[in-house]
Enzyme design. Sequence first.
Site, PDB file in Angstrom:
ATOM      1  N   HIS A 119       1.614  -1.149  -1.862  1.00  0.00           N
ATOM      2  CA  HIS A 119       1.889  -0.733  -0.561  1.00  0.00           C
ATOM      3  C   HIS A 119       3.726  -0.810   0.134  1.00  0.00           C
ATOM      4  O   HIS A 119       3.785  -0.123  -0.128  1.00  0.00           O
ATOM      5  CB  HIS A 119       1.246  -0.307   0.657  1.00  0.00           C
ATOM      6  CG  HIS A 119      -0.214   0.189   0.043  1.00  0.00           C
ATOM      7  ND1 HIS A 119      -0.719   0.983  -1.090  1.00  0.00           N
ATOM      8  CD2 HIS A 119      -1.917  -0.622   0.048  1.00  0.00           C
ATOM      9  CE1 HIS A 119      -1.956   0.847  -1.013  1.00  0.00           C
ATOM     10  NE2 HIS A 119      -2.231   0.455  -0.428  1.00  0.00           N
TER      11      HIS A 119
ATOM     12  N   ASP B 126      -0.622   4.943  -5.789  1.00  0.00           N
ATOM     13  CA  ASP B 126      -0.668   4.384  -4.577  1.00  0.00           C
ATOM     14  C   ASP B 126      -0.753   5.165  -3.542  1.00  0.00           C
ATOM     15  O   ASP B 126      -0.102   6.084  -3.531  1.00  0.00           O
ATOM     16  CB  ASP B 126       0.312   3.210  -5.054  1.00  0.00           C
ATOM     17  CG  ASP B 126       0.969   2.435  -3.470  1.00  0.00           C
ATOM     18  OD1 ASP B 126       0.420   3.164  -2.022  1.00  0.00           O
ATOM     19  OD2 ASP B 126       1.338   1.468  -3.540  1.00  0.00           O
ATOM     20  N   HIS B 127      -1.775   5.103  -2.965  1.00  0.00           N
ATOM     21  CA  HIS B 127      -1.984   5.962  -1.860  1.00  0.00           C
ATOM     22  C   HIS B 127      -0.939   5.992  -0.827  1.00  0.00           C
ATOM     23  O   HIS B 127      -0.983   7.252  -0.080  1.00  0.00           O
ATOM     24  CB  HIS B 127      -3.121   6.189  -1.530  1.00  0.00           C
ATOM     25  CG  HIS B 127      -3.479   5.378   0.003  1.00  0.00           C
ATOM     26  ND1 HIS B 127      -3.665   4.167  -0.277  1.00  0.00           N
ATOM     27  CD2 HIS B 127      -3.387   5.427   1.194  1.00  0.00           C
ATOM     28  CE1 HIS B 127      -3.691   3.361   0.809  1.00  0.00           C
ATOM     29  NE2 HIS B 127      -3.971   4.217   1.888  1.00  0.00           N
TER      30      HIS B 127
END
Length: 511
Positions: free
Chosen positions: A248, A185-186
């Site tokens: 996110h 999950d960036h």
Amino acid sequence: MRPKQIKDQALIIFGASGDLTYRKLIPAVFDLYKQKSLPQNFAVLGVARSPFTDDTFRDKMKDGIRKFSSTKDITDEEINTFCQMLFYLSINTDEGKDYSELKDRLELLDKENNTAGNYIFYLSTPPAMYPLIPKFLAEQGLNKEDGNFRRVIIEKPFGTSLKSAIELNASLREDYDEDQIYRIDHYLGKETVQNMLVTRFANGIYEPLWNRNYIHHVEITAAESIGVENRGSYYDHSGAMRDMVQNHLLQLLALVAMEPPMAIGSEAIRNEKLKVFQALRPLSDEDLFKNVLRGQYTASNIKGKYTKGYREEKDIAPDSRTETYLAMKLYIDNWRWGDVPFYVRTGKCLPTRVSEIVIHFKPAPQKLFPETVDFRNDDNQLVIRIQPDEGLLLKTKMKVPGSGYQVKTVNMDFHYSQLQDTYLPEAYERLLLDCMTGDSTLYIRGDALEATWKFVQPVLDFWDKNPDAPLHGYPAGSWGPASADDLIEEENLTWRYPCKNLSDDGIYCEL
Ligand code: BG6
């Protein structure tokens, strides 16, 4: 600096001809190279169906590095030297039999580049390939760790529903141990997101206040000014809930709400995050009507320029009911947070790109000084700005100089940009390096992933069963549906609108 524990290895990127590889992954690996963080012996093997050669792949990547690397002042020589580490293999990735070619190529790579049989397989492909590629790798024995490591990084979306996420987890676990699976999950790679742990747990002053006794409510916003751009075919089946909230935003929520971990380590931190997801109050039928608000952007004029509505965008159904905006009110049922509302919102085509978390503290219990401003603007707030202009802002009250006691709210403001000579790594840079060293702290564990899906699934089911459930239009460039402020029941309270917006159409617009 190269981390001590990093081993010689190869990074194998599936979907290497795609956008993510070009814009994010290879520029991030290049930045690691520039930071001297890569292992002594290292190679990247791009894998995809497109017929590149090593040389044509390198040429394309050179262009990506020039455009998207965070490193300033790059010389051609540096790029050329780096690109000698890049290789390419064209196979039919959906044909199991082609993977023997991959195995041979990796053995050759190990021989010629000393990559020691340590492999990271990065799946940057359409999600339909997520169950297939790891299986095909396993059929060639490429999942087996025998004194070396084999890790798989999976991009989002990890599943499109609770059921599909559970199935994907189960299918991966048939051939891989949990500690070989890195679900990315960036957002967790962003420096400011990680700083939340430090702000909360390295300071003695915040944690005593960080609970229902002192916090009135919490806002979490991820606003984007861009629309769906050329991702319509993906986005129209996804929508803001799957694209941003399930992953996110809930990850941000967990970092704000979690208990202090016993140690800064992968399991300790991920255990605490899981408990937050497990404590999310399930949304009741009434909540689905009252506390979840979806919207879709409509055409408007932004700074005098016509901006398309969502339904006019490429690859979007003309009668699409996909949400490009989502706002929710939710609760975490535990001792720390009992009855503190968390307001979460995200949207495309909003006035600006900003992600921030706002902790709203309760007002002073005794009103000693004349009230000058209404509660909305007057409360103490801690704003954790994730992007852009990363930093921390504390709104506190102060006496206006002069006679009497006039009170004013002022900002105590810290910006990362004030730090001289500090290099802020890109999210992918940090996350790739973590996987290379075997640190999964910033990756999502399978149980937590399922817990987030479990929380959002009733909303998706509700929309599926009630396609006519309200979907509010909002003019592109505005702050979303007007009724979003109604989610916040307290009189005088609204969402924070962090900067001037630029649309001249609709509500919440400032010229
Ligand atoms: C991605 C979503 O995961 O995150 C995109 O698929 C979104 O729709 C992006 O634009 C936002 O990321 P960032 O880092 O720009 O906030």
